[in-house]
Design an enzyme around this catalytic site. Structure first.
Site, PDB file in Angstrom:
ATOM      1  N   GLU A 134     -18.616  11.451  -8.502  1.00 23.09           N
ATOM      2  CA  GLU A 134     -17.813  10.520  -7.701  1.00 23.09           C
ATOM      3  C   GLU A 134     -16.469  11.127  -7.292  1.00 23.09           C
ATOM      4  OE1 GLU A 134     -18.001   6.402  -8.379  1.00 23.09           O
ATOM      5  OE2 GLU A 134     -19.776   6.536  -9.652  1.00 23.09           O
ATOM      6  N   SER A 194     -20.186  17.065  -2.494  1.00 25.49           N
ATOM      7  CA  SER A 194     -18.980  16.467  -1.930  1.00 25.49           C
ATOM      8  C   SER A 194     -19.048  16.289  -0.422  1.00 25.49           C
ATOM      9  CB  SER A 194     -17.761  17.330  -2.287  1.00 25.49           C
ATOM     10  OG  SER A 194     -17.588  17.395  -3.684  1.00 25.49           O
ATOM     11  N   ARG A 240     -21.118   3.193 -19.703  1.00 29.66           N
ATOM     12  CA  ARG A 240     -20.287   2.810 -18.561  1.00 29.66           C
ATOM     13  C   ARG A 240     -20.917   3.250 -17.248  1.00 29.66           C
ATOM     14  NH1 ARG A 240     -18.872   5.267 -14.906  1.00 29.66           N
ATOM     15  NH2 ARG A 240     -17.945   6.959 -16.116  1.00 29.66           N
ATOM     16  N   LEU A 246     -18.197   3.644  -3.615  1.00 29.90           N
ATOM     17  CA  LEU A 246     -17.734   4.679  -4.546  1.00 29.90           C
ATOM     18  C   LEU A 246     -16.297   4.429  -4.976  1.00 29.90           C
ATOM     19  CD1 LEU A 246     -19.254   7.904  -2.947  1.00 29.90           C
ATOM     20  CD2 LEU A 246     -19.928   6.840  -5.101  1.00 29.90           C
ATOM     21  N   THR A 276     -26.198  10.888  -3.121  1.00 26.02           N
ATOM     22  CA  THR A 276     -26.073  12.337  -3.288  1.00 26.02           C
ATOM     23  C   THR A 276     -27.414  13.035  -3.082  1.00 26.02           C
ATOM     24  OG1 THR A 276     -24.276  12.039  -4.858  1.00 26.02           O
ATOM     25  CG2 THR A 276     -25.387  14.151  -4.885  1.00 26.02           C
ATOM     26  N   PHE A 315     -28.437   3.997  -7.029  1.00 25.17           N
ATOM     27  CA  PHE A 315     -27.687   4.190  -5.795  1.00 25.17           C
ATOM     28  C   PHE A 315     -27.969   5.596  -5.290  1.00 25.17           C
ATOM     29  CE2 PHE A 315     -23.702   4.960  -3.401  1.00 25.17           C
ATOM     30  CZ  PHE A 315     -23.529   3.747  -2.735  1.00 25.17           C
ATOM     31  N   ILE A 334     -29.163  10.991  -9.732  1.00 21.98           N
ATOM     32  CA  ILE A 334     -29.130   9.537  -9.560  1.00 21.98           C
ATOM     33  C   ILE A 334     -29.264   8.840 -10.913  1.00 21.98           C
ATOM     34  CG2 ILE A 334     -30.123   7.572  -8.352  1.00 21.98           C
ATOM     35  CD1 ILE A 334     -28.877   9.813  -6.561  1.00 21.98           C
TER      36      ILE A 334
END
Length: 385
Positions: A364, A138, A90, A240, A132, A129, A163
């Site tokens: 995320e 965060s 996923r 996100l 981070t 993507f 990543i």
């Protein structure tokens, strides 16, 4: 599909067909090999074309760009079935579709959309993507990656961390601050001079997933690599939110796998001449799993209807990501307890799902971060540090 309160009655015929087709294919192609892939810390790349056949990459994007154009629930069900096998599958689909492809769809030029989206939907081009950073977590607004103007193009320097797909991606959607300090997105070919992807090894979670560090050392890209509509931090955060929607569905697939295994074991494991399923404490654990799954499935379905009606808020998604992932993680811990000593071996899927979900609970937006997002929305106040 685990569905104690008959949520599938609320789905369309097409949505039920999407779920059934995904389950049939993934049980046949992915189920038999995922344990060995996880044990050997290997992403099953051979599965990618088969997942593409399901329309899982960019499933929610329009058909005019070669995507499936399914409903929000249809997309969610695909994520559910992928994560029922393994969170790594996923995660791959989320990064390919909800992050990389969605960034191009929302913020790219028409030429970028026409060139890349159909090929990415067919998995001819793989994406990652890059948001981070090693010390970001965060706080993505504190990114250090910079994109400096150089003639008709840009030179990008910086490091991205954690990543997914980085070492197998053909393109990276890299977010960097421009000369004015504005966050901008770029489509960066991973074979560019100065671009390096370093594989993160020795993981005890998401082992059947590729995790990378991206290092960009003065990487030059032409101006047409810029995503023209991606101005400001709200652009990657929008992507996100869409990925988190899929996570809220996917975690329930992992919860189903965990519950089914625990229930089967409890029915067949005998102690004192009775199955442990007859024990009150075991039943309480199973009931908690089904209760959490039922609530989560209803929440995910409701968010899908809001998404299709263009009424979905990012705070709604925070609620679902926070609740459903933590419920699945807690189910993993309960099921491991039911399985006893067998629960620590990958002969059973529970420990694999549980360890994967430790990461899903973190990435995320951590459980605590989503708590603060919801608290701010409810009170109108930023929580004191």
């Amino acid at each position: 599909m685990l569905d104690y309160v008959q949520v599938t009655d609320l789905l369309s015929d097409e949505e039920r067909q999407i779920q059934a087709a995904a389950r049939k294919l993934l049980d046949k192609e992915a189920g038999p090999l995922i344990r060995d892939a996880w044990d050997s810390e290997r992403f099953p790349l051979d599965l990618v074309p088969k997942i593409a056949e399901l329309g899982a990459f960019g499933a929610h994007l329009p058909r005019e760009y070669g995507c499936a154009g399914v409903s929000a629930a249809g997309y969610g069900l695909l994520m559910y079935e992928l994560e029922r096998i393994d969170s790594g599958l996923r995660s791959f689909a989320s990064v390919q579709g909800s992050l990389s492809m969605t960034a191009i769809y929302l913020f790219g030029s028409e030429a970028q959309k026409q060139e890349l989206l159909p090929r990415m939907a067919r998995a001819e081009v793989l994406g990652c993507f890059g948001l981070t950073e090693p010390n970001g977590g965060s706080d993505p607004g504190g990114m250090l990656t910079r994109a400096r103007r150089d003639g008709d193009g840009y030179r990008i320097s910086g490091t991205k961390m954690w990543i997914t797909n980085g070492n197998i991606a053909d393109i990276a959607i890299v977010w960097a601050k421009d000369d004015d300090g504005v966050v901008r997105g770029f489509v960066v070919p991973t074979d560019s001079d100065g671009f390096t992807a370093n594989l993160v090894k020795h993981k005890m979670s998401l082992r059947a997933s590729i995790t990378s560090e991206l290092v960009l050392e003065d990487v030059y890209v032409d101006s047409d690599a810029l995503l023209p509509g991606g101005n400001g931090l709200s652009a990657p955060l929008n992507c996100l939110t869409r990925a988190r929607f899929g996570i809220a569905w996917g975690a329930l697939g992992a919860l189903e796998s965990i519950y089914v295994e625990a229930l089967d074991y409890a029915k067949n494991r005998m102690t004192f001449d009775k199955p442990i399923a007859s024990r009150q404490l075991v039943q309480e654990k199973l009931v908690r799993m089904v209760s959490d799954h039922s609530r989560g499935l209803l929440l995910a379905w409701r968010l899908a209807k809001l998404k299709d009606a263009d009424q979905l808020k990012y705070t709604h998604v925070s609620l679902a990501k926070r609740e459903n992932v933590r419920s699945a993680l807690n189910a993993g811990r309960l099921a491991r307890d039911i399985l006893g000593g067998f629960g620590i071996t990958t002969e059973y899927g529970t420990i694999r799902h549980m360890l994967n979900l430790e990461t899903v609970d973190t990435y995320e937006g951590t459980h605590d971060v989503h708590t603060l997002i919801l608290g701010r929305d409810l009170t109108g106040e930023n929580a004191l540090v």
